[in-house]
Design a protein around this motif. Structure first.
Motif, short mmCIF file in Angstrom:
data_model
loop_
_atom_site.label_atom_id
_atom_site.label_comp_id
_atom_site.label_asym_id
_atom_site.label_seq_id
_atom_site.Cartn_x
_atom_site.Cartn_y
_atom_site.Cartn_z
N ASP A 57 0.92 -1.22 0.09
CA ASP A 57 -0.01 0.08 0.02
C ASP A 57 0.87 1.36 0.02
O ASP A 57 0.51 2.22 -0.61
CB ASP A 57 -0.82 0.11 1.23
N ALA A 58 2.14 1.19 0.85
CA ALA A 58 2.84 2.43 0.75
C ALA A 58 3.52 2.71 -0.61
O ALA A 58 3.44 3.99 -0.99
CB ALA A 58 3.80 2.07 1.68
N ALA A 59 3.71 1.68 -1.33
CA ALA A 59 4.31 1.77 -2.69
C ALA A 59 3.25 2.39 -3.72
O ALA A 59 3.58 3.02 -4.30
CB ALA A 59 4.89 0.59 -3.29
N GLY A 60 2.09 1.96 -3.52
CA GLY A 60 1.17 2.43 -4.19
C GLY A 60 0.66 3.93 -3.91
O GLY A 60 0.46 4.67 -4.86
N LYS A 61 0.77 4.30 -2.76
CA LYS A 61 0.82 5.62 -2.32
C LYS A 61 1.83 6.58 -2.96
O LYS A 61 1.55 7.65 -3.40
CB LYS A 61 0.58 5.86 -0.75
N MET A 62 2.98 5.83 -2.90
CA MET A 62 3.93 6.71 -3.48
C MET A 62 4.03 6.71 -4.94
O MET A 62 4.29 7.89 -5.51
CB MET A 62 5.57 6.08 -3.21
N ARG A 63 3.53 5.76 -5.52
CA ARG A 63 3.41 5.82 -7.05
C ARG A 63 2.49 7.10 -7.40
O ARG A 63 2.39 7.83 -8.39
CB ARG A 63 2.70 4.53 -7.64
N ALA A 64 1.06 7.02 -6.63
CA ALA A 64 0.25 8.09 -6.73
C ALA A 64 0.83 9.45 -6.52
O ALA A 64 0.32 10.31 -7.39
CB ALA A 64 -1.02 7.82 -5.87
N ASP A 65 1.47 9.66 -5.58
CA ASP A 65 2.14 10.89 -5.20
C ASP A 65 3.08 11.38 -6.29
O ASP A 65 3.12 12.34 -6.70
CB ASP A 65 2.87 10.73 -3.85
N TYR A 66 3.83 10.19 -6.95
CA TYR A 66 4.84 10.57 -7.93
C TYR A 66 3.98 11.08 -8.99
O TYR A 66 4.32 12.07 -10.05
CB TYR A 66 5.56 9.29 -8.19
N GLU A 67 3.00 10.44 -9.53
CA GLU A 67 2.25 10.82 -10.57
C GLU A 67 1.48 11.98 -10.50
O GLU A 67 1.74 13.11 -11.54
CB GLU A 67 1.15 9.69 -10.83
#
Length: 174
Positions: free
Chosen positions: A84-94
């Motif tokens: 989930d943390a990686a998913g949040k990071m990906r969304a933040d990066y996007e």
């Protein structure tokens, strides 16, 4: 002791010399105006070029931030992070990439506009410089009348001065 008699020679007024003097004064005034316009235009060009360089530097820093975000995304992909943390990071990066992409486009437009203004100023300044040079030549040629008393010099001075004034005026219309 013998007295010396001083004879005052009254020179007859030289109407042509007076006219040439007025012509030289007018050329000098026009020269001063064109010189000031030239200097101001060169200064404006430098300021616009500096603004363009600043904007391009800002654009580059924005692109570096964008590429850093891409690098973060790539690292998450290579490491196979699926939490989930990686998913949040990906969304933040996007979302950050979108922000930097929009900023980059806006900054790029500003840089290009400033560069365009600097180039236009340089073209105008060239016209003023050419006009200034011809006005200087006209002033010098007109002044040669007082040494030679030949009318050809003021005539050439008027031609050079008129050419300089016309070229300088074209700088105003650019």
């Amino acid at each position: 002791m013998a007295e010396l008699e001083v004879h005052h020679h009254e020179e007859s007024p030289d109407p042509t010399g007076q006219r040439v003097g007025v012509l030289a004064a007018l050329l000098a005034v026009a020269l001063a105006i064109v010189t000031i316009a030239s200097h101001r235009t060169h200064t404006s060009a430098i300021m616009h070029k500096s603004a363009s360089n600043d904007a391009w530097s800002h654009y580059q820093s924005t692109r570096i931030k964008y590429h850093s975000l891409e690098l973060g995304e790539n690292l998450l992909t290579v490491l196979g992070a699926k939490t989930d943390a990686a998913g949040k990071m990906r969304a933040d990066y996007e979302s950050q990439k979108k922000k930097y992409e929009e900023q980059g486009k806006k900054i790029q437009e500003e840089a290009e506009q400033a560069a365009s203004l600097a180039e236009a100023d340089e073209h105008r300044a060239l016209r003023f410089d050419l006009g200034e040079g011809l006005l200087e030549i006209g002033l010098v040629l007109s002044s040669l009348y007082f040494i030679s008393h030949k009318m050809m010099f003021p005539v050439m001075g008027v031609i050079a001065g008129a050419g300089g004034a016309i070229i300088a005026l074209t700088g105003l219309t650019m």
